[in-house]
Design an enzyme around this catalytic site. Structure first.
Site, PDB file in Angstrom:
ATOM      1  CD1 TRP A 342       9.989  -0.854   0.754  1.00  9.66           C
ATOM      2  CD2 TRP A 342       9.082  -0.303  -1.202  1.00  9.66           C
ATOM      3  NE1 TRP A 342      10.813   0.076   0.154  1.00  9.66           N
ATOM      4  CE2 TRP A 342      10.270   0.435  -1.043  1.00  9.66           C
ATOM      5  CE3 TRP A 342       8.325  -0.118  -2.368  1.00  9.66           C
ATOM      6  CZ2 TRP A 342      10.736   1.334  -2.002  1.00  9.66           C
ATOM      7  CZ3 TRP A 342       8.781   0.785  -3.317  1.00  9.66           C
ATOM      8  CH2 TRP A 342       9.966   1.491  -3.131  1.00  9.66           C
ATOM      9  CG  HIS A 343       4.702  -0.298  -3.817  1.00 10.47           C
ATOM     10  ND1 HIS A 343       5.437  -1.463  -3.894  1.00 10.47           N
ATOM     11  CD2 HIS A 343       4.975   0.382  -4.962  1.00 10.47           C
ATOM     12  CE1 HIS A 343       6.111  -1.476  -5.034  1.00 10.47           C
ATOM     13  NE2 HIS A 343       5.854  -0.372  -5.697  1.00 10.47           N
ATOM     14  N   GLY A 344       3.162   1.089   0.426  1.00 11.68           N
ATOM     15  CA  GLY A 344       2.343   2.008   1.203  1.00 11.68           C
ATOM     16  C   GLY A 344       1.484   1.315   2.238  1.00 11.68           C
TER      17      GLY A 344
END
Length: 510
Positions: A342-344
């Site tokens: 989700w963060h990248g």
């Protein structure tokens, strides 16, 4: 339109004034209009993606709800139909997010593995897409699980997806908590406006004094980690301050603005650097993402048939103690793998997620052993000393994870972690340039950062001890309250502007 720009503050002022001047029954329409104007200000083309998510989520939720009438006496058919529609919704919502954020990451890895030369694809990446996608998917799943009926009015639902203070970086809201607040009528309350302003000013302080000042040192040390090889520890500590000041400051601004409209949003932070374990940290940091993962991924996964079979196998193979803990351990690792993704779109974020998941999973697995060791060594886990040890230990573990979060690559993160314990050259910090002032301003910037962090620490410590600081301020005479606010405004203006470091919010890119 940045949350800390005069343009945005003017926009908010107009929105708030008009909200209380128009007939109350049109207030939600006013908010919807301003939400779409705000999002369109980043580019009209981005509205297509917001409309896509809104229409798909609204339509499928209505289809799921309507299945009971469509197949009135065919229970098995209803169940199959609903499940198929729910899966379709996940594919459509998450599918768009995956294509936009992760296509080039997949292409890059295919090129590396197979020595291919597939061209990268140029995609638009709408601001805040992860936040409003997760909020929409949570709504779909709640309807599927019959926690509430879906919204009938598509325009009202559009407000839930697009509410302008929260759309760029959360918090990730729940329909059951927000819907009635969006659609009910609100009367003007000066005290509510004042408390909203108070919260916004505190957010500006954290963002502009702490985060933006820390960012100068973070960017210099991480972007030139071979030059500033003796500052790895200072770099990660500065990043720890920057990330918290940036994200929690942004949440203060968002929650403060929402409260001016009479809308109380979920808190997203609860003094995370006072956590006593990584599990506790994730109960205090980005709380709405953690609860989303718990409710919509962890519980369904850990209670699934497949995990049940794995649990039975684990009990037979490793005994009851470890057998019960292993499925939870695996579920936690999967959850944090998703958190990392989700963060990248980069391997460093996958490592970041797995790092947290493995620590939490291993801690659960070893819980009984930890209790036995504390008894054996006669450790009083109620003592202040043990409590402080846990906080320091957790802070160190969290900062190790920040290397992966901020470094450009995994090798860079590992190199900086090595430098953190082998090279120490604090004098290098004096060579870091601060805006247009150059290194002449560096000592002052360090002082500003230290004072800002000290103020934040004192406030957090008081809150951790049970003091209600905002309530204490609210009890003071109006003249005293506004003197405090003006002092905060002047300190932000005087301290933050010379550094010339103001930037956008980190989490808005998600």
């Amino acid at each position: 339109m940045s949350l800390i720009s005069m343009e945005f503050l003017t926009f908010v002022a107009v929105a708030v004034i008009g909200y209380y001047l128009i007939p109350k029954k049109y207030q939600w329409i006013w908010l919807l209009a301003f939400s779409y104007i705000y999002y369109a200000s980043s580019g009209m083309k981005y509205l297509v993606f917001l409309l896509y998510t809104t229409v798909v989520t609204y339509g499928i939720a209505r289809m799921i709800y309507g299945a009971d009438q469509k197949f009135a006496k065919q229970k098995e058919k209803i169940k199959t139909y609903k499940k198929s529609i729910m899966v379709l919704a996940l594919l459509l919502d998450f599918g768009m997010l995956a294509v936009l954020k992760y296509t080039n990451f997949a292409i890059s890895n295919v090129n590396t593995l197979f020595h291919a030369d597939i061209r990268m694809v140029k995609f638009l990446l709408p601001l805040g897409i992860s936040f409003y996608t997760f909020q929409s998917v949570g709504y779909i799943l709640d309807v599927y699980w019959k926690r509430y009926e879906p919204e009938k009015n598509i325009f009202k639902f559009a407000l839930f997806v697009s509410f302008f203070p929260q759309i760029l970086q959360g918090p990730i809201g729940r329909y059951s908590n927000l819907a009635h607040q969006f659609y009910e009528e609100h009367s003007f309350d000066f005290m509510r406006i004042e408390r909203g302003v108070q919260r916004v000013l505190w957010g500006f302080f954290k963002k502009m004094v702490i985060a933006d000042t820390a960012a100068v040192f973070v960017d210099a040390i991480f972007d030139q980690y071979q030059t500033y090889n003796g500052l790895a520890i200072l770099g990660v500590l500065a990043y720890s301050a920057q990330l918290y000041g940036d994200f929690s400051g942004g949440m203060d601004v968002v929650i403060g603005i929402a409260s001016m409209f009479g809308i109380e949003m979920d808190e997203n932070f609860k003094r995370p650097y006072f956590s006593i374990s990584i599990t506790d940290f994730w109960h205090r940091w980005h709380i709405t993402l953690g609860t989303w993962m718990k409710d919509y991924l962890f519980y369904p996964l850990s209670l699934s048939k497949g995990m049940g079979k794995f649990g039975k196998f684990a009990k037979k193979t490793f005994g009851k103690t470890y057998g019960r803990a292993l499925p939870i351990c695996v579920a936690n690792i999967v959850v944090f793998l998703v958190v990392g993704i989700w963060h990248g779109a980069a391997w460093k974020f996958i490592v970041y997620g797995l790092y947290n998941g493995i620590i939490i999973g291993f801690s659960g697995l070893m819980a009984k052993n930890y209790r036995d060791w504390k008894k054996k060594f006669k450790i009083n886990d109620k003592s202040n000393g043990w409590h402080i040890f846990q906080i320091v230990r957790t802070f160190i573990l969290v900062n190790i994870s920040w290397f992966f979060d901020r470094a450009d690559t995994i090798p860079q993160a590992l190199t900086m972690m090595k430098n953190a314990v082998t090279v120490w050259k604090p004098v290098q910090v004096l060579d870091i340039r601060i805006g247009t002032s150059g290194p002449a301003y560096t000592i002052m910037a360090i002082g500003i950062l230290c004072i800002g962090c000290l103020v934040q620490f004192i406030v957090s410590y008081k809150q951790e001890r049970g003091m209600q600081i905002r309530e204490s301020i609210a009890m003071q005479p109006r003249l005293v309250r506004w003197a405090v606010y003006m002092a905060l405004v002047l300190s932000i203006s005087a301290i933050s502007l010379p550094a010339n470091t103001a930037g956008g919010f980190i989490y808005a890119q998600f």
